[in-house]
Every structure is written in structure tokens, then in C-alpha cells.
Design a protein around this motif. Structure first.
Motif, PDB file in Angstrom:
ATOM      1  N   LYS A  64       0.835  -1.205   0.000  1.00  0.00           N
ATOM      2  CA  LYS A  64       0.000   0.000   0.000  1.00  0.00           C
ATOM      3  C   LYS A  64       0.866   1.250   0.000  1.00  0.00           C
ATOM      4  O   LYS A  64       2.030   1.227   0.396  1.00  0.00           O
ATOM      5  N   ASP A  66      -4.347   7.353  -0.695  1.00  0.00           N
ATOM      6  CA  ASP A  66      -5.586   7.265   0.082  1.00  0.00           C
ATOM      7  C   ASP A  66      -6.202   8.659   0.184  1.00  0.00           C
ATOM      8  O   ASP A  66      -5.614   9.552   0.810  1.00  0.00           O
ATOM      9  N   THR A  88     -16.036   0.245   6.527  1.00  0.00           N
ATOM     10  CA  THR A  88     -14.653  -0.196   6.661  1.00  0.00           C
ATOM     11  C   THR A  88     -14.576  -1.499   7.446  1.00  0.00           C
ATOM     12  O   THR A  88     -15.234  -1.641   8.483  1.00  0.00           O
ATOM     13  N   TYR A 120     -12.623   2.193  -4.308  1.00  0.00           N
ATOM     14  CA  TYR A 120     -12.772   2.424  -2.873  1.00  0.00           C
ATOM     15  C   TYR A 120     -11.424   2.352  -2.151  1.00  0.00           C
ATOM     16  O   TYR A 120     -11.255   2.947  -1.086  1.00  0.00           O
ATOM     17  N   ASN A 121     -10.476   1.610  -2.718  1.00  0.00           N
ATOM     18  CA  ASN A 121      -9.198   1.364  -2.043  1.00  0.00           C
ATOM     19  C   ASN A 121      -8.021   1.705  -2.962  1.00  0.00           C
ATOM     20  O   ASN A 121      -7.206   0.839  -3.289  1.00  0.00           O
ATOM     21  N   LEU A 138      -4.114   0.665  -2.377  1.00  0.00           N
ATOM     22  CA  LEU A 138      -3.553  -0.678  -2.541  1.00  0.00           C
ATOM     23  C   LEU A 138      -2.700  -0.735  -3.805  1.00  0.00           C
ATOM     24  O   LEU A 138      -3.162  -0.400  -4.889  1.00  0.00           O
ATOM     25  N   ALA A 150      -5.157  -7.139   0.050  1.00  0.00           N
ATOM     26  CA  ALA A 150      -5.111  -6.246   1.208  1.00  0.00           C
ATOM     27  C   ALA A 150      -4.306  -6.924   2.312  1.00  0.00           C
ATOM     28  O   ALA A 150      -4.592  -8.074   2.663  1.00  0.00           O
ATOM     29  N   TYR A 157      -5.134  -3.935   7.297  1.00  0.00           N
ATOM     30  CA  TYR A 157      -5.597  -2.913   6.357  1.00  0.00           C
ATOM     31  C   TYR A 157      -7.089  -2.643   6.564  1.00  0.00           C
ATOM     32  O   TYR A 157      -7.889  -3.574   6.711  1.00  0.00           O
ATOM     33  N   LEU A 192     -10.067  -2.116   4.975  1.00  0.00           N
ATOM     34  CA  LEU A 192     -10.640  -2.324   3.651  1.00  0.00           C
ATOM     35  C   LEU A 192     -11.980  -1.611   3.541  1.00  0.00           C
ATOM     36  O   LEU A 192     -12.856  -1.775   4.402  1.00  0.00           O
ATOM     37  N   ARG A 193     -12.151  -0.843   2.477  1.00  0.00           N
ATOM     38  CA  ARG A 193     -13.408  -0.120   2.261  1.00  0.00           C
ATOM     39  C   ARG A 193     -14.286  -0.885   1.280  1.00  0.00           C
ATOM     40  O   ARG A 193     -13.829  -1.305   0.225  1.00  0.00           O
TER      41      ARG A 193
END
Length: 530
Positions: free
Chosen positions: A253, A258, A354, A380-381, A384, A389, A393, A395-396
Motif C-alpha cells: 500500500k 488514500d 470499513t 474504494y481502495n 492498494l 489487502a 488494512y 478495507l473499504r
């Protein structure tokens, strides 16, 4: 599978007696091109032979791929590229060689996307270029009619950020009203996704709301924007500056990408710059070129005024245009109808839940469990760097999908979440057809799901014990690596040739000296005899 082409039908031919052909009295000699003896086939060089072998390996790889022998296909493709790189050293025609290498890399990449290891789930997420990176170096003409119009608009404009009108600002208003109008519209439409988030963070950090336009100028609101200077993300942080404000980078990541974390970091950086300089224009300039450059410009001239520093040309050219671009964007957005920007249709805000993952988890599995398309999960992420992931992490997932994800993830062993999949059985599907789709054996699917029957029930969710997917780099990275390796091989070859040439020259020099000495000796002996 295309049907086999029908055999061509031969045209009807009338069999007639051959005409009576008499030899021409004027043809006493055989034409030169007929009299020439056929030339023997030209011998291939070592480089040509290697390229030929590389092409044969590529063809073998395609045959293995079509037969479902994925690992062998991958090995063949790797060997084909290695042979091509080995051929670099002796390639007589460098352009033809590079073209052949590019074609092979492109062909292998297309085959990879078609199905090697479910490419849709392992292809590395890409980066995007900021739409404003090029124009920030340029200046544009001024429309003389604009000045009075903009001045009148400013009288009715409320702004937390001081707004100034001058030729520099007017030139960019003119540009964004004409050639750059689509760029403005596209940025405002993308801004809809992130505007509520950015506005909230700017408010929490006590900053002017108009600073949102720094993100528009930096990246056009593209979370995965990457500049030629390796600044990344919506707010275009360099790696060391991002780290200074807590943006973590690992092999999985990059938090500069972000939107939420990068916005928080940018807001705090801007607040620190304003505290340092006490002026928003200098703070914005320092965000672009660094506080050290602004400090030196102020110390050199004795003027802590951006416009004076711009006039004296003591700041980088890009920075002298950066502040006017942001002011132009602010003025135009606050008077959207006057510039046709009210036609922009902002994208709906991203709303998500999340879930903190406890083991490496592939986005393809999350897609299976939540019914969310893979491309949407990437949006959404964006931080990454891979489609896996890492543990810990956040995660969304789409709003409302978190509860389902948490519950269904429990059906997959933690150590298998980076490779296993989940499949909903469709009409007419068998374990064999499902297994072929994921590269899994029917027996292993039956065992993992404790199936008593070889025929799955339509609508059932099956755990698919797929083999770990091989992470791959993107096509551009593949080409870059190939060219880098080609360059290294060529340099080594050139070095060897240079060493050989030096050795040959030294040998020739020694031989010449020996000959001279021999001649001198013979001459001396001859003189003595005389």
C-alpha cells in the motif's frame, strides 16, 4: 470457437487445345535475371537464431496455454523473453530488434490478460497522469474583455482565501474558459466523489475551504495520479514529505493514494506552511516548490510577497503559475454559471463501510462475497498497490456490505484468503466447468465444500480452493524491465567488444614493436657484415 472456413470452390475451366507457340526469332539471349544462378540462403547470425528460438518458445507457450497448462505456458513465455534479451548483444538492426521485443512483450501480455491466473484479479492497478502537469509550465494570452467582468464578479464573491485579479490570473481564466474548459469540467465532476470528505477535513483543521482547488490543480482529483517527479496521489506528495506527515508506504500500500489520509496530511502541511509564512499565497507556493525555496527567495529579495517574488523571477516557473491557476479555478468555480461550469454533473460521493482484515485478503474474493465489481473495490481502495489487502488494512466496501463480508469471510481459512474464491452456481454448471474457470480440480472443490453429489445445486455458494495467483506487473513495467535488461546486456556486450578491441590493439602494437626490433637487429647485423 469459430467454424472452419469452407473450402474454396475452384472455378470452372474449359479445357482447350494449347495454342501453337513458335519461338521468337528476336530472343537470341536469355534475360539476365533468368541467367543468374540462385543464391544460397543467407546464414542466420547468432542473434537471429536466438530470436527465432524465442518466437518458437512463445508459440509453445500459446499451445500450452490453450491446453490449460498454465504453469508451463508461463515458463515458456519467460524463456522466450530471456532468449530475446540474450539476442540483444548481437542484434545488427537495433530498431528491428526493439520492435520485435515490444511485439513479443505485447503478445505475451495480451495472453496473460486473457486468462493466465485469472488476470482480472491479479493485474496490478495502474497510475494516471495529472491533466494539469503540462500546462503548469506554460502561460496563455489574456482576453482584454475579461478584466472588468471578473472584477465585477469578485465584488459579489465571498471567499476565505484572499482573491486577486491580475494578468497572470486572467490568463488562466481565459484558458479554462476555452481550450481548458473540458479539463475544468472533468475535474469538477470527479470532485463530487471527494468534496464532502475534503470539506470536512479542511473544516476540522481550520483551513479555508477554497484550498480544495489545490487538489484540482495537483491531480484533477485523481487519487492515483503520478507525476514525472514521482509525486503521487490526489495531493501529489513526494515520498519523504508524505512520510513526514504519517503517510505509510509498504510493498502492498501507499497511503499517499488514500484520499482521506492524504487530505488530512495535506491540510496539516498547509496549516504548518501558513504558520511559517503568515500569508496564504506564500504557503501555497511553498506547498508546490518547498518552504526552503520560498525562504531563500524572501531572504534574497527582502520581500515576503508572492507577486513581488514572481515579478523578480526568484521562484521556479512552475510555482509562479501554480498560485494563479488555483486563484483562477477558485474564481470560476464560485461563479460557475458565468463560465458554463454549472453544466458539470458531479459524481455521487463515495459512501463506504470499513472492515479491518486480519489476514492477506484478495479483492477478487471480496468481490465474490459482496457482489461488488473488482474495479469498484479498487476505486474504494486506491492506496492498494496490489489486489491483496495486507493484515491490518482498513478495507473499504460499499455502504451496507461490511456485515455480509465479515460473516462470509469466516467460511474461508485465514491462510487461504489471498487465493481462494467463492462461486455462485449457475444453471448448467458442473464441478468440472467451475474448476476450469478457476484452475481448480473438481475433486478439491467437492472436498472443500463437503459435497456428496458431483452435481452442484443451482444458487449454492461454493468455496473454490484455487491455487495462489501469481502477482504480475503491468505492461508498461514489463516493457521497462525488459528494456532495462536489454540495455544492461548491450552495455556488457559493448564492454566486451571494447575490451577485445583494446586487447587486439595491444597485441598489434606489441607485434609492430617486435617487427621494428627485428628489422633493427637485422639492419645492425647487415652493417656489421659490410
Amino acid at each position: 470457437m469459430f467454424p472452419a472456413a469452407a473450402a474454396p470452390i475452384a472455378p470452372a475451366v474449359n479445357a482447350l487445345e494449347p495454342p501453337d507457340v513458335r519461338p521468337s526469332l528476336f530472343l537470341k539471349e536469355v534475360p539476365g535475371f533468368l541467367a543468374e544462378q540462385p543464391r544460397p540462403p543467407q546464414r542466420l547470425s547468432a542473434s537471429d537464431l536466438l530470436m527465432q528460438q524465442a518466437e518458437e518458445k512463445r508459440q509453445e507457450g500459446r499451445r500450452h496455454y490453450r491446453a490449460g497448462e498454465i504453469e508451463q505456458a508461463r515458463a515458456d513465455f519467460n524463456q522466450a523473453i530471456d532468449l530475446m534479451l540474450e539476442a540483444s548483444a548481437g542484434a545488427a538492426d537495433r530498431l528491428a530488434y526493439q520492435r520485435k521485443l515490444d511485439q513479443m512483450v505485447e503478445s505475451i501480455h495480451r495472453t496473460d490478460l486473457a486468462g493466465l491466473g485469472a488476470a482480472d484479479s491479479v493485474e496490478e492497478p495502474g497510475f494516471e497522469k495529472s491533466p494539469l502537469e503540462e500546462i503548469i509550465q506554460l502561460t496563455f494570452p489574456i482576453d482584454p474583455k475579461l478584466k472588468n467582468k471578473v472584477q465585477a464578479e469578485l465584488l459579489a464573491t465571498v471567499s476565505q482565501l484572499p482573491l486577486t485579479i491580475n494578468d497572470a490570473v486572467l490568463s488562466y481564466i481565459n484558458y479554462f474558459s476555452g481550450r481548458g474548459h473540458k479539463t475544468m469540467l472533468a475535474g469538477l465532476e470527479r470532485a463530487g466523489r471527494y468534496r464532502p470528505l475534503i470539506q470536512r477535513i479542511l473544516d476540522e483543521e481550520g483551513l479555508p475551504q477554497e484550498l480544495i482547488h489545490l487538489a484540482q490543480a495537483e491531480s484533477g482529483f485523481l487519487p492515483r495520479a503520478l507525476s514525472s517527479k514521482k509525486a503521487a496521489g490526489m495531493w501529489q506528495f513526494l515520498a519523504w514529505r508524505g512520510q513526514e506527515y504519517g503517510l505509510e508506504r509498504t510493498g502492498y500500500k501507499d497511503e499517499r493514494l488514500d484520499p482521506e489520509k492524504a487530505t488530512r496530511a495535506a491540510a496539516r502541511h498547509l496549516r504548518d506552511l501558513y504558520t511559517q509564512f503568515g500569508d496564504w499565497y506564500l504557503a501555497i507556493a511553498a506547498y508546490n516548490c518547498g518552504p526552503g525555496a520560498v525562504e531563500r527567495a524572501v531572504a534574497r529579495t527582502g520581500h515576503a510577497d508572492f507577486w513581488e517574488l514572481r515579478r523578480r523571477e526568484v521562484l521556479p516557473r512552475e510555482t509562479t503559475n501554480y498560485v494563479p491557476i488555483i486563484l483562477a479555478m477558485t474564481i470560476m468555480t464560485k461563479n460557475a454559471a458565468a463560465y458554463g461550469l454549472d453544466k458539470a454533473q458531479p459524481a455521487p460521493p463515495l459512501e463506504y463501510d470499513t472492515v479491518e482484515v486480519t489476514a492477506p485478503t484478495h479483492l477478487a474474493l471480496v468481490s465474490d462475497l459482496t457482489g461488488t465489481p473488482l474495479y469498484e473495490l479498487r476505486e474504494y481502495n486506491p492506496s492498494l498497490l496490489r489486489n491483496v489487502a495486507p493484515p491490518g488494512y482498513a478495507l473499504r466496501v460499499p455502504r451496507g456490505a461490511a456485515e455480509t463480508l465479515v460473516a462470509t469471510l469466516q467460511t474461508i481459512p485465514p491462510e487461504r484468503r489471498a487465493s481462494w474464491r467463492m462461486h455462485k452456481v449457475g444453471s448448467g454448471e458442473t464441478l468440472a466447468s467451475i474448476g476450469k474457470q478457476y484452475g481448480a480440480k473438481p475433486g478439491s472443490i467437492a472436498e472443500a465444500n463437503q459435497l456428496e453429489s458431483a452435481t452442484p445445486v443451482v444458487g449454492d455458494l461454493l468455496v473454490i480452493p484455487a491455487a495462489p495467483a501469481v502477482e504480475r506487473v503491468s505492461k508498461s513495467t514489463t516493457r521497462r524491465l525488459a528494456r532495462a535488461r536489454t540495455k544492461r546486456v548491450a552495455m556488457k556486450s559493448a564492454s566486451r567488444r571494447s575490451t577485445s578491441a583494446r586487447a587486439a590493439a595491444q597485441k598489434a602494437s606489441r607485434s609492430a614493436k617486435t617487427t621494428v626490433r627485428r628489422r633493427a637487429t637485422l639492419g645492425t647485423r647487415a652493417s656489421a657484415r659490410r
